[in-house]
Design a protein around this motif. Structure first.
Motif, short mmCIF file in Angstrom:
data_model
loop_
_atom_site.label_atom_id
_atom_site.label_comp_id
_atom_site.label_asym_id
_atom_site.label_seq_id
_atom_site.Cartn_x
_atom_site.Cartn_y
_atom_site.Cartn_z
N ALA A 108 6.11 -15.84 -8.65
CA ALA A 108 5.73 -15.86 -9.98
C ALA A 108 4.91 -14.84 -10.52
N LEU A 109 3.87 -14.40 -9.95
CA LEU A 109 2.96 -13.42 -10.23
C LEU A 109 3.24 -12.12 -9.85
N LEU A 110 4.62 -11.84 -9.25
CA LEU A 110 4.97 -10.48 -8.84
C LEU A 110 4.04 -9.81 -7.90
N LEU A 111 3.41 -10.49 -7.03
CA LEU A 111 2.53 -9.87 -6.16
C LEU A 111 3.28 -8.95 -5.09
N ASP A 112 2.61 -7.73 -4.80
CA ASP A 112 3.09 -6.88 -3.87
C ASP A 112 2.50 -7.47 -2.57
N ARG A 113 2.71 -6.61 -1.38
CA ARG A 113 2.30 -7.05 0.00
C ARG A 113 0.72 -7.32 0.11
N ALA A 114 0.01 -6.19 -0.43
CA ALA A 114 -1.34 -6.05 -0.20
C ALA A 114 -1.91 -7.37 -1.16
N GLU A 115 -1.30 -7.68 -2.37
CA GLU A 115 -1.96 -8.76 -3.06
C GLU A 115 -1.62 -10.16 -2.64
N ARG A 116 -0.32 -10.01 -1.94
CA ARG A 116 0.14 -11.40 -1.54
C ARG A 116 -0.83 -11.72 -0.02
N SER A 117 -1.11 -10.95 0.59
CA SER A 117 -2.08 -10.95 1.88
C SER A 117 -3.26 -11.52 1.36
N HIS A 118 -3.87 -10.68 0.19
CA HIS A 118 -5.10 -11.25 -0.33
C HIS A 118 -5.11 -12.66 -0.59
N LEU A 119 -4.03 -13.07 -1.46
CA LEU A 119 -3.86 -14.56 -2.12
C LEU A 119 -3.89 -15.36 -0.89
N PHE A 120 -3.26 -15.34 0.25
CA PHE A 120 -3.43 -16.15 1.32
C PHE A 120 -4.72 -16.18 2.01
N ALA A 121 -5.27 -15.18 2.10
CA ALA A 121 -6.53 -14.97 2.93
C ALA A 121 -7.65 -15.62 2.01
N LEU A 122 -7.60 -15.71 0.79
CA LEU A 122 -8.41 -16.45 -0.19
C LEU A 122 -8.09 -17.88 -0.03
N ALA A 123 -7.24 -18.12 0.09
CA ALA A 123 -6.65 -19.63 0.07
C ALA A 123 -6.95 -20.24 1.52
N GLY A 124 -7.18 -19.31 2.50
CA GLY A 124 -7.29 -19.80 3.81
C GLY A 124 -6.07 -20.43 4.39
N ALA A 125 -5.01 -19.97 4.15
CA ALA A 125 -3.60 -20.27 4.42
C ALA A 125 -2.65 -19.22 5.41
N VAL A 126 -2.07 -19.63 6.02
CA VAL A 126 -1.23 -18.65 6.86
C VAL A 126 0.06 -18.37 6.09
N ASP A 127 0.46 -17.15 5.86
CA ASP A 127 1.58 -16.70 5.24
C ASP A 127 3.06 -17.28 6.04
N PRO A 128 3.88 -18.30 5.18
CA PRO A 128 4.94 -18.77 5.92
C PRO A 128 5.98 -17.47 6.23
N LEU A 129 6.00 -16.61 5.42
CA LEU A 129 6.88 -15.41 5.84
C LEU A 129 6.20 -14.14 6.32
N PRO A 130 5.66 -13.89 7.30
CA PRO A 130 4.74 -12.89 7.71
C PRO A 130 5.77 -11.84 8.22
N GLY A 131 6.87 -12.16 8.38
CA GLY A 131 7.85 -10.96 8.85
C GLY A 131 8.74 -10.62 7.63
N LYS A 132 8.38 -11.01 6.26
CA LYS A 132 9.45 -10.87 5.32
C LYS A 132 9.75 -9.36 4.80
N GLU A 133 8.73 -8.41 5.16
CA GLU A 133 8.86 -7.00 4.93
C GLU A 133 9.38 -6.50 6.18
#
Length: 310
Positions: A108-133
């Motif tokens: 929804a926030l149109l995050l790029d790869r770096a921003e998406r990684s930052h979001l999941f790191a701050l939330a302490g969660a594992v990205d469910p799509l680590p291989g999406k790119e």
């Protein structure tokens, strides 16, 4: 159970480490560190929300809009999450954040790869799509790239992301190995990278043709966050891109003769040939073959320089 119901349960579940009413978590403790992380997450989400215009996501601006960027309820609507839950997230409330909801917010926030990684790191969660790119570049295709040297060769997708390249291409216009992954995009480099731009003999024509090709390709991906994010990033960074993009020019990809002015080996005159590795449009291997013997010799020199620097 609906998504909103799941979120409501998670949001109202009391935290095991909750402090007494009015007591602030002590810095250096687990609770204190978690509070700092939640505050940083809240600030990051607000900053990303405020940079997106309603027009970027297909929403009307309206005459009474005072909030810079999107409203919280608009982000919640775009991500299909509860408005109250998203509001609490931006307020740094101690609520559970699932990877699936973080994924929806990132889109929804149109995050790029770096921003998406930052979001999941701050939330302490594992990205469910680590291989999406995932580049989708096989070992065999990478071998082909290396065998084409000293002819420069690169694999890129329709968004101009550079997925793989051989040693000669890696030094053709700049040192690609020295760039962060999110900057390895030909559109981004053509509009923002000084060394890359200096190598283009006719920079204005190069930028216009690339932007026209990009717009033609984007017609099939116009709603995808990664494409929107790249356009937004270029719009913020480059006045030249803003001017060219506003003209809505389109062009079909064609093979062409290209000129590069390399600072060490001189002018290179090559023919670009595209070989699609799957359905067209999609990832393609682009090779640059020399037009004359002078260029061929200079490409050999460039390969030697690239190998010596490796």
């Amino acid at each position: 159970m609906t998504v909103d119901a799941t979120l409501t349960q998670a949001a109202t579940r009391p935290a095991a480490s909750a402090q007494p009413p009015g007591a602030a978590p002590r810095p250096g403790t687990a609770a204190g560190d978690d509070a700092v992380r939640r505050a940083e997450l809240a600030a990051f989400l607000r900053s990303r929300r405020e940079r997106i215009t309603p027009e970027q996501v297909g929403l009307p601006r309206g005459a009474r809009r005072r909030t810079p960027g999107l409203r919280r309820e608009e982000v919640a609507h775009l991500g299909a999450v509860g408005v109250t839950w998203y509001t609490w997230l931006e307020q740094a409330r101690d609520i559970h954040v699932s990877p699936q909801v973080l994924d929806a917010v990132a889109r929804a926030l149109l995050l790029d790869r770096a921003e998406r990684s930052h979001l999941f790191a701050l939330a302490g969660a594992v990205d469910p799509l680590p291989g999406k790119e995932c580049t989708g570049v096989s070992r065999e295709l990478r071998q082909m790239l290396q065998q084409l040297a000293p002819f420069p060769a690169v694999v890129q997708n329709s968004r101009f992301d550079i997925l793989a390249y051989n040693s000669t291409y890696g030094r053709l216009m700049c040192n690609l190995d020295a760039l962060p992954e999110e900057d390895r995009n030909c559109m981004w480099l053509a509009f923002t990278h000084p060394e890359w731009r200096a190598c283009a003999v006719d920079l204005d024509a190069t930028m216009r043709v690339m932007a026209a090709k990009f717009r033609a390709s984007m017609a099939e991906h116009v709603a995808e966050p990664a494409w929107k994010a790249l356009v937004a990033r270029l719009t913020d960074a480059s006045p030249e891109f803003r001017e060219i993009w506003a003209q809505h020019e389109v062009i079909r990809p064609v093979s062409s003769v290209k000129l590069f002015r390399h600072p060490l080996v001189g002018v290179l005159q090559v023919t670009a040939t595209s070989l699609w590795t799957g359905p067209n449009p999609g990832p393609k291997l682009v090779s640059y073959t020399p037009v004359d013997e002078t260029t061929h010799e200079r490409l050999r020199q460039l390969e030697e320089l690239a190998l010596a620097a490796a």
